[in-house]
Scaffold this motif. Structure first.
Motif, PDB file in Angstrom:
ATOM      1  N   GLN A  54       0.768  -0.889   0.002  1.00 50.47           N
ATOM      2  CA  GLN A  54       0.214  -0.494   0.318  1.00 50.47           C
ATOM      3  C   GLN A  54       0.817   1.177  -0.206  1.00 50.47           C
ATOM      4  O   GLN A  54       0.045   2.120   0.018  1.00 50.47           O
ATOM      5  CB  GLN A  54      -0.858   0.393   0.899  1.00 50.47           C
ATOM      6  CG  GLN A  54      -2.134  -1.268   1.200  1.00 50.47           C
ATOM      7  CD  GLN A  54      -2.809  -1.498   2.465  1.00 50.47           C
ATOM      8  OE1 GLN A  54      -3.140  -0.024   3.050  1.00 50.47           O
ATOM      9  NE2 GLN A  54      -3.202  -2.128   2.617  1.00 50.47           N
ATOM     10  N   TRP A  55       2.315   0.785  -0.172  1.00 50.96           N
ATOM     11  CA  TRP A  55       3.189   2.261   0.235  1.00 50.96           C
ATOM     12  C   TRP A  55       3.262   3.166  -1.098  1.00 50.96           C
ATOM     13  O   TRP A  55       2.913   2.190  -1.786  1.00 50.96           O
ATOM     14  CB  TRP A  55       4.387   2.011   0.390  1.00 50.96           C
ATOM     15  CG  TRP A  55       4.382   1.276   1.832  1.00 50.96           C
ATOM     16  CD1 TRP A  55       4.090   1.455   2.636  1.00 50.96           C
ATOM     17  CD2 TRP A  55       6.237   0.681   2.387  1.00 50.96           C
ATOM     18  NE1 TRP A  55       4.395  -0.017   3.872  1.00 50.96           N
ATOM     19  CE2 TRP A  55       5.724   0.166   3.607  1.00 50.96           C
ATOM     20  CE3 TRP A  55       7.754  -0.028   1.291  1.00 50.96           C
ATOM     21  CZ2 TRP A  55       7.089  -0.602   4.035  1.00 50.96           C
ATOM     22  CZ3 TRP A  55       8.205   0.228   2.333  1.00 50.96           C
ATOM     23  CH2 TRP A  55       8.232  -0.674   3.907  1.00 50.96           C
ATOM     24  N   GLU A  56       3.147   4.302  -0.914  1.00 50.84           N
ATOM     25  CA  GLU A  56       3.207   5.641  -2.270  1.00 50.84           C
ATOM     26  C   GLU A  56       4.544   6.706  -2.084  1.00 50.84           C
ATOM     27  O   GLU A  56       4.415   6.712  -0.583  1.00 50.84           O
ATOM     28  CB  GLU A  56       1.501   6.345  -1.868  1.00 50.84           C
ATOM     29  CG  GLU A  56       1.049   5.150  -2.953  1.00 50.84           C
ATOM     30  CD  GLU A  56      -0.833   6.684  -3.026  1.00 50.84           C
ATOM     31  OE1 GLU A  56      -1.021   7.285  -1.801  1.00 50.84           O
ATOM     32  OE2 GLU A  56      -1.467   5.700  -3.220  1.00 50.84           O
ATOM     33  N   LYS A  84      -2.257   3.892   0.453  1.00 53.92           N
ATOM     34  CA  LYS A  84      -3.368   3.368  -0.247  1.00 53.92           C
ATOM     35  C   LYS A  84      -4.843   3.356  -0.420  1.00 53.92           C
ATOM     36  O   LYS A  84      -6.148   4.252  -0.270  1.00 53.92           O
ATOM     37  CB  LYS A  84      -3.485   2.353  -1.265  1.00 53.92           C
ATOM     38  CG  LYS A  84      -2.544   2.507  -2.589  1.00 53.92           C
ATOM     39  CD  LYS A  84      -2.504   1.690  -2.962  1.00 53.92           C
ATOM     40  CE  LYS A  84      -1.369   1.181  -4.065  1.00 53.92           C
ATOM     41  NZ  LYS A  84      -0.383   0.010  -5.170  1.00 53.92           N
ATOM     42  N   GLU A 135      -3.348   9.347   5.626  1.00 53.70           N
ATOM     43  CA  GLU A 135      -1.909   9.714   5.085  1.00 53.70           C
ATOM     44  C   GLU A 135      -1.032  10.184   6.734  1.00 53.70           C
ATOM     45  O   GLU A 135      -2.088  10.760   7.838  1.00 53.70           O
ATOM     46  CB  GLU A 135      -1.750  11.060   4.488  1.00 53.70           C
ATOM     47  CG  GLU A 135      -2.110  11.968   5.013  1.00 53.70           C
ATOM     48  CD  GLU A 135      -2.027  12.914   3.507  1.00 53.70           C
ATOM     49  OE1 GLU A 135      -2.609  12.582   2.125  1.00 53.70           O
ATOM     50  OE2 GLU A 135      -1.988  14.043   3.638  1.00 53.70           O
ATOM     51  N   HIS A 175       9.613  13.684  -4.463  1.00 51.08           N
ATOM     52  CA  HIS A 175       8.901  12.590  -3.604  1.00 51.08           C
ATOM     53  C   HIS A 175      10.375  11.609  -3.560  1.00 51.08           C
ATOM     54  O   HIS A 175      11.068  11.593  -4.333  1.00 51.08           O
ATOM     55  CB  HIS A 175       8.320  11.594  -5.301  1.00 51.08           C
ATOM     56  CG  HIS A 175       6.853  12.867  -5.034  1.00 51.08           C
ATOM     57  ND1 HIS A 175       5.994  12.485  -6.457  1.00 51.08           N
ATOM     58  CD2 HIS A 175       6.048  14.149  -4.587  1.00 51.08           C
ATOM     59  CE1 HIS A 175       4.949  12.838  -6.568  1.00 51.08           C
ATOM     60  NE2 HIS A 175       5.469  14.369  -5.793  1.00 51.08           N
TER      61      HIS A 175
END
Length: 258
Positions: free
Chosen positions: A30-32, A48, A52, A83
């Protein structure tokens, strides 16, 4: 990779530890990308299907230093955002840092104390931090046996200051009750916050109130020199009171103080 050669300021190590632990709160799939908006000092760590996490008030240059040392990697940069990811080397460095802090039980205790040393805790709970540090310094002093009741008093004051600030942050206003009613403040905060957290975490959060309640009794026993029990206080009593006071605050701040 020779981690001994990585030279960071203590505050930068502290920041990196917070970043890794915030990242690990979500499953890997689920990491972004973590990101920072240029001109703002907050690092956002999204996932996800989870809320956050933001690490606020990062000092200029600290993220760049972590990138230079290979602990963070800049994946891309736009006009407005940067990022980041944590590379494999970063996670290995984190594990190395934790292992250097002693045996498993010792590492847990040291890591808990490091939490209150974090700039976000010192700044948010400045009065709490002051009293905890005074209690800790007394604990390790050579004549600490003379300070056992004072340690209890400092911990009681720290609990009241913490509950007062946490209540103000979460509820949005100051409590009208006396500071000595810290249990009521903690209970009110938990009742508000448990509506917005995972149902599997709620029982633990509720248990933290029982933890706080039991610790309050332990701290009062310490402050009054265990007169009711007629038992002399020993160093282990003081260690227990200081560590458990820090621990319950760290757990509450992690869950409801964000």
């Amino acid at each position: 990779m020779n981690f001994e050669q990585i030279k960071l300021e203590e505050e930068q190590k502290e920041l990196f530890i917070r970043i890794v632990e915030a990242r690990r709160k979500a499953p890997r799939d689920q990491w972004e990308f973590m990101y920072i908006i240029k001109g703002y000092p907050d690092l956002t760590i999204p996932a996800k299907s989870q809320k956050e996490i933001r690490i606020k008030d990062i000092i200029d240059g600290d993220l760049e230093e972590l990138v230079i040392k290979g602990l963070l990697r800049l994946k891309n940069e736009t006009t407005h955002e940067m990022h980041f990811i944590i590379p494999k080397e970063g996670f290995l460095y984190y594990e190395w840092l934790m292992q250097r802090q002693g045996e498993p039980v010792e590492r847990i205790e040291k890591h808990t104390f490091l939490y209150i040393e974090a700039s976000h805790f010192r700044n948010r709970y400045s009065e709490t931090y002051k009293r905890l540090k005074e209690a800790e310094e007394m604990l390790w002093s050579s004549d600490s046996s003379k300070e056992f009741t004072t340690i209890g008093h400092k911990c009681r004051e720290a609990m009241q200051e913490f509950a007062d600030r946490l209540y103000s942050d979460v509820i949005g206003e100051k409590s009208d009750e006396l500071k000595s009613r810290d249990k009521n403040r903690i209970k009110a905060v938990i009742e508000v916050k448990k509506e917005n957290i995972s149902s599997t975490v709620v029982p633990f959060l509720e248990a933290l109130y029982l933890y706080w309640d039991a610790l309050s009794d332990l701290v009062q026993r310490q402050e009054h020199g265990a007169q009711k029990e007629g038992e002399p206080l020993i160093w282990e009593d003081s260690r227990r009171v200081v560590f458990q006071t820090v621990n319950v605050m760290a757990e509450l701040d992690r869950i409801v103080g964000k």
